[in-house]
Write a protein that holds these residues in place. Structure first.
Motif, short mmCIF file in Angstrom:
data_model
loop_
_atom_site.label_atom_id
_atom_site.label_comp_id
_atom_site.label_asym_id
_atom_site.label_seq_id
_atom_site.Cartn_x
_atom_site.Cartn_y
_atom_site.Cartn_z
N HIS A 195 -10.16 -70.35 49.22
CA HIS A 195 -11.20 -70.03 48.22
C HIS A 195 -12.39 -69.36 48.93
O HIS A 195 -12.85 -69.84 49.96
N TYR A 196 -12.88 -68.24 48.35
CA TYR A 196 -14.01 -67.51 48.92
C TYR A 196 -15.09 -67.34 47.87
O TYR A 196 -14.80 -67.31 46.67
N THR A 197 -16.33 -67.18 48.33
CA THR A 197 -17.43 -66.85 47.42
C THR A 197 -18.04 -65.53 47.85
O THR A 197 -18.46 -65.37 49.01
N ALA A 198 -18.06 -64.57 46.92
CA ALA A 198 -18.62 -63.25 47.20
C ALA A 198 -20.04 -63.17 46.62
O ALA A 198 -20.29 -63.67 45.52
N LEU A 199 -20.93 -62.55 47.38
CA LEU A 199 -22.30 -62.36 46.93
C LEU A 199 -22.56 -60.87 46.72
O LEU A 199 -22.35 -60.06 47.62
N ILE A 200 -23.00 -60.55 45.51
CA ILE A 200 -23.28 -59.15 45.16
C ILE A 200 -24.77 -59.04 44.84
O ILE A 200 -25.26 -59.70 43.93
N THR A 201 -25.48 -58.21 45.61
CA THR A 201 -26.92 -58.06 45.38
C THR A 201 -27.26 -56.59 45.11
O THR A 201 -26.48 -55.69 45.40
N ALA A 202 -28.46 -56.40 44.57
CA ALA A 202 -28.91 -55.06 44.17
C ALA A 202 -29.61 -54.35 45.33
O ALA A 202 -30.07 -55.00 46.28
N GLU A 203 -29.74 -53.05 45.22
CA GLU A 203 -30.42 -52.24 46.25
C GLU A 203 -31.92 -52.55 46.29
O GLU A 203 -32.53 -52.51 47.35
N PRO A 217 -37.33 -54.72 40.46
CA PRO A 217 -36.47 -55.08 39.32
C PRO A 217 -35.44 -54.00 39.04
O PRO A 217 -35.64 -52.83 39.40
N ILE A 218 -34.36 -54.41 38.42
CA ILE A 218 -33.26 -53.46 38.19
C ILE A 218 -32.47 -53.85 36.95
O ILE A 218 -32.42 -55.02 36.57
N ASN A 219 -31.89 -52.84 36.33
CA ASN A 219 -30.99 -53.05 35.20
C ASN A 219 -29.80 -53.92 35.63
O ASN A 219 -29.33 -53.79 36.76
N VAL A 220 -29.30 -54.75 34.74
CA VAL A 220 -28.18 -55.63 35.11
C VAL A 220 -26.84 -54.88 35.10
O VAL A 220 -26.07 -54.96 34.15
N SER A 221 -26.60 -54.16 36.17
CA SER A 221 -25.34 -53.42 36.33
C SER A 221 -24.75 -53.79 37.69
O SER A 221 -24.71 -52.95 38.59
N PRO A 222 -24.31 -55.05 37.85
CA PRO A 222 -23.92 -55.54 39.19
C PRO A 222 -22.61 -54.94 39.70
O PRO A 222 -21.56 -55.54 39.62
N TRP A 223 -22.73 -53.78 40.27
CA TRP A 223 -21.59 -53.05 40.82
C TRP A 223 -21.06 -53.78 42.05
O TRP A 223 -21.83 -54.28 42.87
N TYR A 224 -19.75 -53.84 42.17
CA TYR A 224 -19.13 -54.36 43.39
C TYR A 224 -17.88 -53.56 43.69
O TYR A 224 -17.26 -52.99 42.77
N LYS A 238 -14.70 -66.34 44.11
CA LYS A 238 -15.74 -66.57 43.11
C LYS A 238 -16.77 -65.45 43.27
O LYS A 238 -17.33 -65.26 44.35
N MET A 239 -16.98 -64.71 42.20
CA MET A 239 -17.93 -63.59 42.21
C MET A 239 -19.29 -64.10 41.75
O MET A 239 -19.41 -64.66 40.66
N THR A 240 -20.32 -63.90 42.59
CA THR A 240 -21.68 -64.31 42.21
C THR A 240 -22.62 -63.12 42.36
O THR A 240 -22.40 -62.23 43.19
N TYR A 241 -23.69 -63.11 41.55
CA TYR A 241 -24.55 -61.92 41.45
C TYR A 241 -26.02 -62.30 41.51
O TYR A 241 -26.42 -63.34 40.98
N GLN A 242 -26.79 -61.40 42.09
CA GLN A 242 -28.24 -61.62 42.16
C GLN A 242 -28.86 -61.35 40.78
O GLN A 242 -28.79 -60.23 40.27
N ASP A 243 -29.49 -62.36 40.21
CA ASP A 243 -30.19 -62.21 38.92
C ASP A 243 -29.37 -61.46 37.88
O ASP A 243 -29.88 -60.61 37.16
N SER A 244 -28.10 -61.75 37.85
CA SER A 244 -27.27 -61.07 36.85
C SER A 244 -26.09 -61.97 36.51
O SER A 244 -25.94 -63.06 37.08
N ARG A 245 -25.27 -61.50 35.60
CA ARG A 245 -24.05 -62.20 35.23
C ARG A 245 -22.88 -61.24 35.45
O ARG A 245 -23.07 -60.12 35.92
N SER A 246 -21.71 -61.67 35.10
CA SER A 246 -20.51 -60.90 35.46
C SER A 246 -20.22 -59.81 34.43
O SER A 246 -19.45 -60.01 33.51
N ARG A 247 -20.84 -58.65 34.61
CA ARG A 247 -20.71 -57.58 33.61
C ARG A 247 -19.35 -56.86 33.66
O ARG A 247 -18.76 -56.57 32.62
#
Ligand SMILES: [Zn+2]
Length: 422
Positions: free
Chosen positions: A80-88, A91-98, A113-122
């Motif tokens: 099991h792994y946890t991935a962290l996705i953060t923005a450039e 503030p930023i639009n919630v478009s958590p690209w990975y 497990k996909m996790t995102y900075q200040d966002s949800r799984s879009r």
């Protein structure tokens, strides 16, 4: 007393008439007015790029490719792994690209497990072994955690997701949308440029010195033109795919396309934000700015290059008869300029939308006309206010089926040709 009675009657009348006239709408209703923001450059966190190694060097993750984004990955035990996705930047639009690759020396099944900075799984995960052909993850391997409660937008999607994938020696791409980085976009532009009437040239450079290219489709020596741009926002691949089909149809071999090119030129900037796209950004350029807020002050080189191009074309005597900026959002939606502002000039846009909709009855698409055009800020307003172009923001849904995107782009081109050749 009478005054009060009259005003009560008036309010009742207004309420009733509003209720009666309220159109039945479904789906995404569109964003509100864009806030005025500074577009002076801000710091951007440049992503660390490389390969992560786990379990005694038998399992690997990489973000080291065009449009890659993986900001951290942790091993939790038991495959099991946890991935962290953060923005450039924020503030930023919630478009958590990975977008990342994963492989292992021996075949196995892992959970991420996909996790995102200040966002949800879009974005629903797409898989590929060659970086070109993608398929959505099998829903049996998709586990939503803390499901959304809203009906639309970021509130409707899960906070995290756990995905199960089979990995082996051959790297598996896991991405938010299909990969269309600057290399792949250039391959498409080059393939189009084999037609004698298609040429491509540079109109400027991005902040990181990538080419800003215009594709020109031109036969004959008329001075009427259509202007098309796309990918101001890096993750908006579905808008790009519709644009691609739209352009291929206008540049195609049909008698209508021939007739169109005998009367109009077509200018296309398929990749407005090459740095953001290649760096796997959520939204911004390398100046940390949403380019589609910079069409008033032009603080960023990408928007400046297109501004200067349009000014130059107008100096050469060009008249722009139509402009479109392709984007993606929660669902298909049209953002024209309201007819109270654009008047007769905008008729072509509204007729075009109606004609497209008549040919695609299977999918209702909302229309949200905008009355805010100053300060211009967004491309559509700049196109209209500064170049008198009937212009539109053409939005496609993140999850709109890909064959429908292609069909819509094609039909949009056919209907535009019909109207322009009337
Ligand atoms: Zn956009």
């Amino acid at each position: 007393m009478i005054k009060k009675l009259l005003s009560t009657i008036l309010i009742c009348y207004l309420v009733l008439s509003c209720t009666n006239q309220k159109p039945v709408t479904t789906g995404y209703q569109g964003q509100g007015k864009s806030a005025i923001v500074s577009t002076l450059s801000k710091p951007v966190q440049k992503q660390w790029k490389g390969i992560w190694s786990f379990e005694d060097g038998t399992t690997f993750f990489s973000n080291d490719f065009e449009s890659g984004r993986l900001n951290g990955i942790a091993y939790d035990g038991n495959d099991h792994y946890t991935a962290l996705i953060t923005a450039e930047n924020t503030p930023i639009n919630v478009s958590p690209w990975y977008a990342f690759k994963v492989w292992s020396t021996t075949p196995k099944t892992i959970t991420i497990k996909m996790t995102y900075q200040d966002s949800r799984s879009r974005y629903y995960p797409k898989l590929s072994t060659d970086g070109i052909h993608f398929t959505p993850l099998d829903s049996a391997n998709f586990n939503a955690i803390n499901e959304g409660t809203g009906t639309f937008g970021i509130k409707a999607v899960p906070e995290f997701v756990e995905i199960k994938v089979n990995i082996s020696e051959k790297p598996l791409y896991i991405t938010a949308q299909e990969l269309y980085g600057s290399t792949r976009v250039k391959q498409w532009v080059d393939s189009m440029s084999t037609k004698p009437y298609v040429t491509t040239y540079e109109i400027g450079r991005s902040r990181e010195n990538r080419s800003m290219n215009v594709m020109q489709i031109k036969e004959g020596s008329h001075k009427k033109a259509v202007m098309v741009i796309s990918r101001q926002h890096p993750p908006e691949v579905t808008g790009f795919l519709a644009m691609k089909s739209f352009i291929e149809t206008l540049a195609g071999d049909s008698p209508e396309a021939q007739d169109f090119r005998n009367n109009y030129d077509l200018f296309v900037v398929p990749l407005m934000n090459p740095d953001g796209v290649d760096n796997g950004h959520w939204r911004h350029n390398m100046g940390g700015i949403d380019l589609n807020r910079d069409w008033e002050n032009f603080n960023q080189p990408e928007t400046r290059s297109v501004r200067d191009f349009l000014v130059q074309k107008e100096d050469e005597g060009y008249e722009f008869v139509f402009g479109a900026d392709f984007h993606s959002t929660w669902d298909d939606i049209y953002y024209p300029i309201d007819s109270t502002i654009i008047g007769k000039k905008g008729e072509i846009i509204f007729n075009w939308i109606e004609n497209i909709s008549n040919r695609l009855p299977q999918k209702h698409t909302n229309i949200k006309p905008s009355t805010d055009i100053k300060p211009t800020m967004v491309s559509r307003n700049y196109f209209y206010v500064n170049h008198d172009m009937p212009a539109i923001v053409f939005e496609l849904g993140d999850n709109t089926p890909r064959d429908f995107l292609r069909l819509k782009g094609k039909i949009a081109a056919e209907e535009l040709m019909k109207l322009l050749l009337q």
